[in-house]
Design an enzyme around this catalytic site. Structure first.
Site, PDB file in Angstrom:
ATOM      1  N   LYS A   1       2.460   4.947  -5.630  1.00 30.45           N
ATOM      2  CA  LYS A   1       2.512   4.075  -4.859  1.00 30.45           C
ATOM      3  C   LYS A   1       1.886   4.243  -3.615  1.00 30.45           C
ATOM      4  O   LYS A   1       1.359   5.607  -3.277  1.00 30.45           O
ATOM      5  CB  LYS A   1       4.079   3.519  -4.347  1.00 30.45           C
ATOM      6  CG  LYS A   1       4.950   4.693  -3.878  1.00 30.45           C
ATOM      7  CD  LYS A   1       6.368   4.090  -3.470  1.00 30.45           C
ATOM      8  CE  LYS A   1       7.333   4.147  -4.774  1.00 30.45           C
ATOM      9  NZ  LYS A   1       7.670   2.750  -4.864  1.00 30.45           N
ATOM     10  N   ARG A   2       1.308   3.261  -2.724  1.00 30.47           N
ATOM     11  CA  ARG A   2       0.866   3.729  -1.439  1.00 30.47           C
ATOM     12  C   ARG A   2       1.574   4.798  -0.722  1.00 30.47           C
ATOM     13  O   ARG A   2       2.941   4.863  -0.762  1.00 30.47           O
ATOM     14  CB  ARG A   2       0.377   2.508  -0.647  1.00 30.47           C
ATOM     15  CG  ARG A   2      -0.429   1.589  -1.196  1.00 30.47           C
ATOM     16  CD  ARG A   2      -1.982   2.177  -1.301  1.00 30.47           C
ATOM     17  NE  ARG A   2      -2.507   2.350  -0.004  1.00 30.47           N
ATOM     18  CZ  ARG A   2      -3.416   1.837   0.692  1.00 30.47           C
ATOM     19  NH1 ARG A   2      -4.164   0.914   0.135  1.00 30.47           N
ATOM     20  NH2 ARG A   2      -3.689   2.106   1.885  1.00 30.47           N
TER      21      ARG A   2
ATOM     22  N   LYS B   1       7.809  -2.140 -13.448  1.00 27.93           N
ATOM     23  CA  LYS B   1       7.137  -1.518 -14.398  1.00 27.93           C
ATOM     24  C   LYS B   1       7.700  -0.412 -15.030  1.00 27.93           C
ATOM     25  O   LYS B   1       7.819  -0.143 -16.330  1.00 27.93           O
ATOM     26  CB  LYS B   1       5.801  -1.045 -13.783  1.00 27.93           C
ATOM     27  CG  LYS B   1       5.026  -2.324 -13.216  1.00 27.93           C
ATOM     28  CD  LYS B   1       3.735  -1.807 -12.332  1.00 27.93           C
ATOM     29  CE  LYS B   1       3.258  -2.752 -11.432  1.00 27.93           C
ATOM     30  NZ  LYS B   1       2.487  -2.426 -10.461  1.00 27.93           N
TER      31      LYS B   1
ATOM     32  N   THR C   1       7.449  -3.236  -6.933  1.00 25.82           N
ATOM     33  CA  THR C   1       7.204  -4.026  -8.269  1.00 25.82           C
ATOM     34  C   THR C   1       6.864  -2.660  -9.315  1.00 25.82           C
ATOM     35  O   THR C   1       7.350  -2.678 -10.262  1.00 25.82           O
ATOM     36  CB  THR C   1       5.921  -4.786  -8.597  1.00 25.82           C
ATOM     37  OG1 THR C   1       4.905  -4.134  -7.772  1.00 25.82           O
ATOM     38  CG2 THR C   1       6.418  -6.377  -7.932  1.00 25.82           C
TER      39      THR C   1
ATOM     40  N   LYS D   1       8.091   4.610   2.687  1.00 28.19           N
ATOM     41  CA  LYS D   1       8.341   5.078   1.147  1.00 28.19           C
ATOM     42  C   LYS D   1       8.730   6.406   0.751  1.00 28.19           C
ATOM     43  O   LYS D   1       9.476   6.752  -0.398  1.00 28.19           O
ATOM     44  CB  LYS D   1       6.932   4.696   0.276  1.00 28.19           C
ATOM     45  CG  LYS D   1       6.798   3.123   0.395  1.00 28.19           C
ATOM     46  CD  LYS D   1       5.289   3.098  -0.463  1.00 28.19           C
ATOM     47  CE  LYS D   1       4.949   1.616  -0.253  1.00 28.19           C
ATOM     48  NZ  LYS D   1       5.351   0.892  -1.548  1.00 28.19           N
TER      49      LYS D   1
ATOM     50  N   HIS E   1       6.200 -10.970   3.137  1.00 26.63           N
ATOM     51  CA  HIS E   1       6.181  -9.603   2.312  1.00 26.63           C
ATOM     52  C   HIS E   1       6.685  -8.379   3.043  1.00 26.63           C
ATOM     53  O   HIS E   1       6.582  -7.338   2.461  1.00 26.63           O
ATOM     54  CB  HIS E   1       4.591  -9.280   1.738  1.00 26.63           C
ATOM     55  CG  HIS E   1       4.339 -10.332   0.656  1.00 26.63           C
ATOM     56  ND1 HIS E   1       4.600  -9.940  -0.636  1.00 26.63           N
ATOM     57  CD2 HIS E   1       3.534 -11.542   0.616  1.00 26.63           C
ATOM     58  CE1 HIS E   1       4.073 -10.840  -1.356  1.00 26.63           C
ATOM     59  NE2 HIS E   1       3.327 -11.573  -0.744  1.00 26.63           N
TER      60      HIS E   1
HETATM   61  C1  LIG Z   1       2.487  -1.878  -9.217  1.00 24.39           C
HETATM   62  C2  LIG Z   1       1.556  -1.369  -8.357  1.00 24.39           C
HETATM   63  C3  LIG Z   1       1.798  -1.009  -7.042  1.00 24.39           C
HETATM   64  C4  LIG Z   1       2.988  -1.621  -6.409  1.00 24.39           C
HETATM   65  O1  LIG Z   1       3.968  -0.291  -6.429  1.00 24.39           O
HETATM   66  P1  LIG Z   1       5.163  -0.094  -5.202  1.00 24.39           P
HETATM   67  O2  LIG Z   1       5.981   0.985  -6.043  1.00 24.39           O
HETATM   68  O3  LIG Z   1       6.123  -1.374  -5.672  1.00 24.39           O
HETATM   69  O4  LIG Z   1       4.883   0.102  -4.096  1.00 24.39           O
HETATM   70  C5  LIG Z   1       0.736  -0.470  -6.087  1.00 24.39           C
HETATM   71  N1  LIG Z   1      -0.323  -0.116  -6.994  1.00 24.39           N
HETATM   72  C6  LIG Z   1      -0.621  -0.220  -8.032  1.00 24.39           C
HETATM   73  C7  LIG Z   1      -1.815   0.275  -8.657  1.00 24.39           C
HETATM   74  C8  LIG Z   1       0.239  -0.816  -8.859  1.00 24.39           C
HETATM   75  O5  LIG Z   1       0.030  -1.083 -10.163  1.00 24.39           O
END
Ligand SMILES: *Cc1c(COP(=O)(O)O)cnc(C)c1O
Length: 835
Positions: A556-557, A666, A662, A562, A365
């Site tokens: 995101k985190r 979305k 991911t 990032k 990952h």
């Molecule tokens: C999809 C999702 C992530 C992943 O987000 P990235 O932008 O790909 O880092 C993290 N936390 C939650 C709650 C999510 O739904």
């Protein structure tokens, strides 16, 4: 045959009347409360039980079918499952949302309000845990025989509060009010050992290894049903909770050490107390290693127990079970499976090794060095002495293979060894996973390339056939159908509902992209979603968002790679531009996410964003054009409200650092335009959507690599007037609020420490990209066209596609739909006759 009704089957009927009865009965007989004097959470619980009842038949049938047909099963081993809420998803996948809504309305309750009572199951940090949750949904929807295995943490990811702009962590006591979805299985309790030592004895002319004098704890299974869309296959998520091995140590009890004996019991139960809150960071804590082993030992014990019931020969294990390791967190599965097959089942090394490699698959990952797990040899020596022996023997055999494959290359024996030499010897868990499995996959095309070229080139050379790509995906059932009912209805009204289980069908929307009437409907939906999000945020924080502005979102985190800091720096540039009178499209920036509690820089970036928010949002010179908000406690249920309301999706990691992402998928599926770097799956998003429908900026992964040796961030400051002005304003203390020196560590990061993630190299190009966004957004019809084309081309990013590829290329498992449908039985007698 008639459908079951309340009169015949109060626990199975799927009509509103039956659901009403089920709800009332659970309120009274399960929860023991009166309908007229009860609280919202109790009503949520009662409805959950009524919904769960309606899953049980299919659940049992699914298990029976998989057993009867001797189907090969997938076992998805993940230390994280970021599930979010179950109610809405279960009801939608079972196809009973209208009935549930009606049932509640007839009783005077609001379905939308009731479901808001549910606490998120936050047993994960971010993308990796959410991926595991999306995979469960896809595996059930595709009728694949599958189990998810994980740990039942008493406390999931912390709840984030914001005080004076700083993150504060609160414990996530998610089980406090009761979890209606799980079923405890005290009969499935697994003994797990730690410590002790290994003796070798000869029995019948064979050397036997015995692991003795170990302390014992136990793992107890808790099962949650996972229903696929259409309500047919119901798979299982099995989570382990730690218990002490023996109720009391009777010797100590008799010696009068009652309290000490009970304290030991508590220590054992602490094993599954809390999820480690670090995303992409390896800490090396002993408790974490114990969690990993408890998890692996319980799961493999359970998998082998199920296999043994088939009566087949061990050589057939790989035909009956595919075990996928979600990152190296479960990589002790390699030595544990070897130990079980040899020491418990009496197989020889070679046969056990053949079976182990054929059964296991490994997903990588991340390439980030600080995330790679390396457990100290001394820690294994103390806790898992037999496993250490096995790892040494695996390494011995492996290095012999290396020597034969690459004669005369002594250096390789050092670089490829599973054991890293040094002051403290370490086991390289990624190497162990690659050697001990038949498949190693990356999670996006670029990531798999970099994995092969940069992280483990020698392994890719030695085992070229083991490496493969599986680009991540998301479940459209949760992130479009459930999260965005308005857009889902527009899509279904236009092209039918096949997209729900065949996401590639979205392509049929492409001809509507230029259709003015359709564009108008799309823009109307986007506006409704913004209003819905604004209501949620106002309820939670009191802030009033301006829903007439462009919503620019980064959720995101929080992590340096990032680059939330890049977003913040650009906001300062925009602030300056507006103050100088530049005409910009009015924007609302929403930035959300949790920082690991020990990650000082990430926490300082949160503070910076909150201070920007404080200054900007009340400055009359800019507040009509620019607002910045940091919605606290980003989590799955909040995410579901934010994706649909977004116009611009911020995916701005330094190229080569984000394995896939991911969140980017979305957003795309909900009609947001990607503003991103050529990193992770952004590259594939651009490929699908078309370059003209994304806004791409910044250095590529190759350019980042080439620039790194000579990169001088100071140059970008000196030579770019606008960047200089923004940084000077930040470091002048303009956003400090009487906390002098507060942001000095950011200054150090960017200058003295060399700006490792190259914020300044990409800042101008990022600002230009934002200007392009402005230009595009001013033409709303063109903007709608781009957004619609993003939706139309999101088909690739369904986790159904990802899972089909895993099933075909790695697991060799096939759909196994249930044999008959008990729900069609008219009466209990008839159901019994069928059984
Ligand atoms: C999809 C999702 C992530 C992943 O987000 P990235 O932008 O790909 O880092 C993290 N936390 C939650 C709650 C999510 O739904």
């Amino acid at each position: 045959m008639a459908k079951a009704t309340a009169k015949t089957e109060p626990r199975r009927g799927r009509d509103a009347e039956s659901i009403k009865w089920g709800f009332a009965e659970h309120l009274k007989y399960t929860l023991g409360v009166d309908r007229y004097s009860t609280e919202d959470y109790k009503r949520f619980m009662a409805l959950s039980y009524a919904v769960r009842d309606r899953l049980i038949n299919q659940w049992l049938l699914t298990q029976r079918t998989h057993h009867n047909k001797g189907a090969k099963r997938v076992y998805y081993l993940s230390l994280e499952f970021l599930m979010g809420r179950a109610m809405g998803n279960n009801v939608i996948n079972m196809g009973i949302e209208d009935e549930v809504r009606d049932a509640m309305a007839e009783l005077g309750y609001d379905w939308e309000e009731l479901r808001e009572q549910e606490t998120d199951a936050g047993l994960g940090n971010g993308g990796l845990g959410r991926l595991a949750a999306c995979f469960l949904d896809s595996m059930a929807t595709l009728d694949l025989p599958a189990f998810g295995y994980g740990l039942r943490y008493d406390y999931g990811i912390f709840r984030q509060g914001i005080e004076n702009g700083f993150q504060v962590e609160h414990p996530d006591d998610w089980l406090r009010q009761g979890n209606p979805w799980e079923i405890e299985r005290p009969d499935i309790t697994v003994p797990v050992r730690f410590g002790g030592h290994v003796i070798t004895v000869e029995e019948n002319g064979r050397l036997i290894h015995k692991w003795i004098d170990a302390e014992e704890v136990q793992g107890v299974a808790y099962d949650t049903p996972i229903v696929g869309y259409g309500g047919k296959t119901v798979n299982t998520l099995r989570l382990w909770s730690a218990r002490s091995g023996e109720e009391f140590d009777f010797q100590r009890f008799n010696d009068g050490e009652y309290v000490e004996a009970v304290a030991d019991k508590v220590a054992a139960e602490n094993l599954t107390k809390v999820l480690y809150p670090n995303d992409t960071l390896y800490l090396g804590k002993e408790l974490r290693l114990k969690q990993q082993y408890l998890f692996v030992a319980c799961s493999l014990w359970d998998i082998l127990r199920r296999f043994k019931k088939s009566g087949k020969d061990w050589s057939e294990l790989p035909d009956m079970a595919a075990i996928q390791l979600n990152d190296t967190h479960p990589s002790l599965a390699v030595p544990e499976l070897m130990r079980l097959l040899m020491d418990e089942e009496g197989l020889g090394w070679d046969q056990a090794w053949d079976i182990t490699v054929k059964t296991l698959g490994y997903t990588n990952h991340t390439l980030m060095p600080e995330a790679l797990e390396k457990w100290p040899v001394h820690m294994l020596e103390k806790l898992l002495p037999r496993h250490l022996q096995i790892i040494y023997k695996i390494n011995h055999d492996f290095l012999q293979e290396v020597a034969i494959n690459f004669p005369g290359q002594a250096e390789r024996l050092r670089t490829m060894s599973l054991i890293e030499e040094g002051d403290s010897k370490m086991i390289r868990m990624a190497y162990l996973s690659i050697v001990g499995s038949h498949s190693t996959n990356g999670v996006a095309a670029l990531h798999t390339e970099l994995l092969k070229e940069r992280l483990v080139p020698e392994f890719a050379e030695m085992y070229p056939d083991r490496f493969n790509n599986k680009t991540n995906g998301i479940t459209q059932r949760r992130f479009l159908l459930k999260a965005n009912p308005e857009l889902s209805k527009l899509i279904t009204d236009t092209i039918g509902d096949e997209w729900i289980t065949d996401f590639a069908q979205l392509k049929k929307l492409a001809p509507y992209a230029k259709d003015k009437a359709f564009q108008k409907k799309f823009l109307k939906v986007k506006e409704q979603c913004k209003i819905r999000l604004a209501e949620t945020i106002e309820r939670e924080t009191g802030w009033k968002l301006d829903t007439d502005t462009l919503f620019d979102v980064q959720i995101k985190r929080i992590h340096e790679y990032k680059r939330q800091l890049l977003n913040a720096l650009h906001i300062i540039m925009l602030y300056n531009r507006i103050r100088k009178g530049e005409d910009v499209v009015p924007r609302t920036f929403l930035i959300g996410g949790k920082a690991a509690p020990g990650y000082k820089m990430a926490k300082l970036i949160i503070k910076l964003i909150n201070n920007l928010s404080k200054v900007i949002n009340k400055d009359p010179a800019v507040r009509d054009k620019l607002r910045v908000y940091f919605p606290p406690n980003y989590r799955v249920s909040l995410a579901e409200k934010m994706f649909p309301a977004t116009d611009v999706s911020e995916q701005i990691s330094t190229s080569g650092t984000e394995a896939s992402g991911t969140g980017n998928m979305k957003f795309m599926a909900n009609g947001a335009i990607t503003l991103g770097t050529l990193d992770g799956a952004n590259i594939e998003i651009r490929e699908e959507a078309g370059d003209e429908n994304c806004v791409i900026f910044g250095l590529t992964a190759t350019e980042v690599n080439d620039l790194r040796p000579t990169y001088n961030p100071y140059k970008y400051y000196e030579e770019n007037e606008e960047i200089k002005e923004a940084l000077d304003l930040l470091f002048s203390g303009h956003f400090n609020f009487g906390e002098p020196g507060l942001f000095d560590p950011i200054k150090e990061l960017l200058f003295e420490k060399g700006d490792f993630y190259m914020h300044l190299a990409d800042l101008q190009s990022y600002a230009d990209a934002h200007r392009k966004i402005d230009e595009l957004y001013r033409n709303r019809s063109k903007w709608a066209e781009m957004a619609i084309l993003n939706i139309a081309n999101a088909g690739k990013f369904s986790s159904d596609r990802t899972i089909s590829q895993y099933a075909e290329d790695i697991w060799g498992v096939k759909p196994c739909p249930i044999e008959y449908n008990l729900d069609q039985a008219e009466t209990l007698d008839e159901a019994k006759a069928q059984e």
